[in-house]
Design an enzyme around this catalytic site. Structure first.
Site, mmCIF file in Angstrom:
data_model
loop_
_atom_site.group_PDB
_atom_site.id
_atom_site.type_symbol
_atom_site.label_atom_id
_atom_site.label_comp_id
_atom_site.label_asym_id
_atom_site.label_seq_id
_atom_site.Cartn_x
_atom_site.Cartn_y
_atom_site.Cartn_z
ATOM 1 N N ALA A 138 -14.122 25.622 -29.094
ATOM 2 C CA ALA A 138 -14.687 24.606 -30.380
ATOM 3 C C ALA A 138 -13.247 23.419 -29.290
ATOM 4 C CB ALA A 138 -13.684 24.644 -31.748
ATOM 5 N N ASP A 150 -19.529 31.520 -29.249
ATOM 6 C CA ASP A 150 -18.605 30.573 -29.998
ATOM 7 C C ASP A 150 -19.747 29.402 -30.198
ATOM 8 O OD1 ASP A 150 -18.000 30.657 -27.325
ATOM 9 O OD2 ASP A 150 -16.100 31.630 -27.480
ATOM 10 N N LEU A 199 -9.931 32.577 -33.135
ATOM 11 C CA LEU A 199 -10.788 32.343 -33.821
ATOM 12 C C LEU A 199 -11.901 31.531 -33.171
ATOM 13 C CD1 LEU A 199 -9.421 31.555 -37.613
ATOM 14 C CD2 LEU A 199 -10.972 33.315 -36.549
ATOM 15 N N GLY A 200 -11.769 30.870 -32.095
ATOM 16 C CA GLY A 200 -12.073 30.473 -31.383
ATOM 17 C C GLY A 200 -12.121 29.094 -30.774
ATOM 18 N N SER A 201 -10.832 28.730 -30.114
ATOM 19 C CA SER A 201 -10.212 27.688 -30.317
ATOM 20 C C SER A 201 -10.869 26.647 -28.926
ATOM 21 C CB SER A 201 -9.125 27.989 -30.572
ATOM 22 O OG SER A 201 -8.324 28.667 -29.509
HETATM 23 O O1 PMV Z 1 -12.984 37.764 -28.008
HETATM 24 P P1 PMV Z 1 -13.729 37.063 -28.923
HETATM 25 O O2 PMV Z 1 -13.865 36.443 -30.544
HETATM 26 O O3 PMV Z 1 -13.629 34.965 -28.189
HETATM 27 O O4 PMV Z 1 -15.647 37.571 -28.508
HETATM 28 C C1 PMV Z 1 -15.584 37.373 -27.411
HETATM 29 C C2 PMV Z 1 -17.244 38.132 -27.757
HETATM 30 C C3 PMV Z 1 -17.863 38.847 -26.494
HETATM 31 O O5 PMV Z 1 -19.205 39.102 -26.889
HETATM 32 C C4 PMV Z 1 -17.169 40.000 -25.989
HETATM 33 C C5 PMV Z 1 -17.867 38.011 -24.797
HETATM 34 C C6 PMV Z 1 -18.616 37.152 -25.604
HETATM 35 O O6 PMV Z 1 -18.689 35.447 -24.950
HETATM 36 O O7 PMV Z 1 -19.761 36.971 -26.140
#
Ligand code: PMV
Length: 323
Positions: free
Chosen positions: A114, A155, A109-111
């Site tokens: 964040a 993110d 979820l992007g810890s």
């Molecule tokens: O796995 P996550 O939730 O960090 O998402 C990565 C998403 C990508 O498009 C694959 C990478 C990015 O930084 O955009």
């Protein structure tokens, strides 16, 4: 000594993952599970970090010693953010930092983003630098790139601005959208994915089959643009269909897993409008869009298929000072 507390939200990728690494756009929403960081200036010339939920207890280094970005993952993002801030504004004080995770760092979820955003914001507050969202974004994104080497920054943007955003690679476009809360059900697939590994997997595919992969990215980009409209209109059924189309393209990129497919089929059997991977794939979470009256059935089906429900709401507030 002065003490500052800030918090930033986690995120869910709604549409456009992977393609956004290659100049396309995506839709991301901030979720109401937050990371909280408390920073205090201390007299000792040291950086001290506690983040008990990720098993960092009593980490410390002398200010005069360069931060090690090879250390524990939780520490790396904090140290990288401190380093970026120090380079930009100078930093002479010792610091004591405490991190509290409002959600498991396993969920994807992007810890990490964040935390990086929280550190930049907290340092700005404690050293009285007035930084807007874009400035915080630029510094925190640099920190994330220094640790991970890859990533579009979507993110980091979600942690800064909050809400639901239309986002283009590197933050070239960051547009807050007017959207209602999405009727989503979120399920964790049970295994943690390593985002940089999956980005590299798609990178390899792109090198091997450039035309085909670029066509997939273009199709994803079209879906993102249509989804942006449907999302703002609150047309959930149509948005769900677009989610499923986006997922089918992610399958073609080779980032789904049998477990993810099992969860997605279960969601459909329970009457979902649409479902997809959220993020890099290879594990982490799926998102399911369903009418409110179907939520309970969808949740039951996901649990039966071996998913763990992640109860979060979309469109949460971005980084903020708490105390
Ligand atoms: O796995 P996550 O939730 O960090 O998402 C990565 C998403 C990508 O498009 C694959 C990478 C990015 O930084 O955009």
């Amino acid at each position: 000594m002065k003490k500052i507390t800030v918090s930033a939200p986690g995120k869910l990728m709604l549409f456009g993952e992977h393609a956004v690494v290659y100049g396309r756009s995506c839709l991301v929403t901030a979720v109401d599970s937050r990371i909280t960081v408390e920073i205090k200036k201390i007299d000792q010339q040291e950086v001290k970090i506690d983040a008990p939920q990720v098993k960092i207890n009593g980490y410390q280094r002398k200010l005069s010693v360069e931060a090690c970005l090879n250390s524990h993952k939780g520490v790396r993002f904090i140290e990288a953010a401190i380093e970026i801030f120090r380079k930009r504004y100078g930093l002479v004080n010792g610091l004591k930092i405490k991190v509290e995770n409002g959600f498991s760092s396993n969920y994807g979820l992007g810890s990490s983003s964040a935390i990086s955003v929280c550190i930049v914001k907290a340092l700005a507050e404690i050293f009285s630098k007035k930084l807007g969202c874009k400035q915080i974004f630029n510094l925190a994104y640099k920190a994330v790139l220094n640790v991970q080497g890859v990533g579009s920054g979507f993110d980091v943007a979600a942690a800064c601005w909050g809400g639901t955003l239309f986002y283009t690679t590197g933050g070239k476009k960051i547009v807050p959208l007017k959207a209602e809360r999405l009727p989503l059900v979120i399920a964790y697939s049970g295994n943690k994915a390593d985002t940089p590994t999956l980005i590299r997997k798609v990178q390899k595919l792109r090198l091997k089959r450039l035309n085909e992969t670029e066509k997939i990215f273009d199709k994803i980009e079209k879906i993102v643009k249509r989804a942006k409209k449907k999302l703002q209109e609150g047309k959930w059924e149509e948005l769900g269909e677009l989610m499923t189309k986006n997922h089918e393209l992610l399958v073609k990129l080779g980032v789904s897993t049998p477990k993810i497919e099992k969860l997605i089929s279960a969601a459909f059997s329970a009457g979902a409008f649409g479902a997809k991977i959220s993020g890099a794939g290879g594990g982490d979470c799926i998102i399911v869009l369903a009418g409110k009256e179907k939520h309970h059935l969808v949740e039951q089906a996901l649990v039966k298929a071996g998913g763990a429900l992640v109860p979060v709401e979309t469109g949460a507030e971005g980084v903020r000072r708490e105390k």
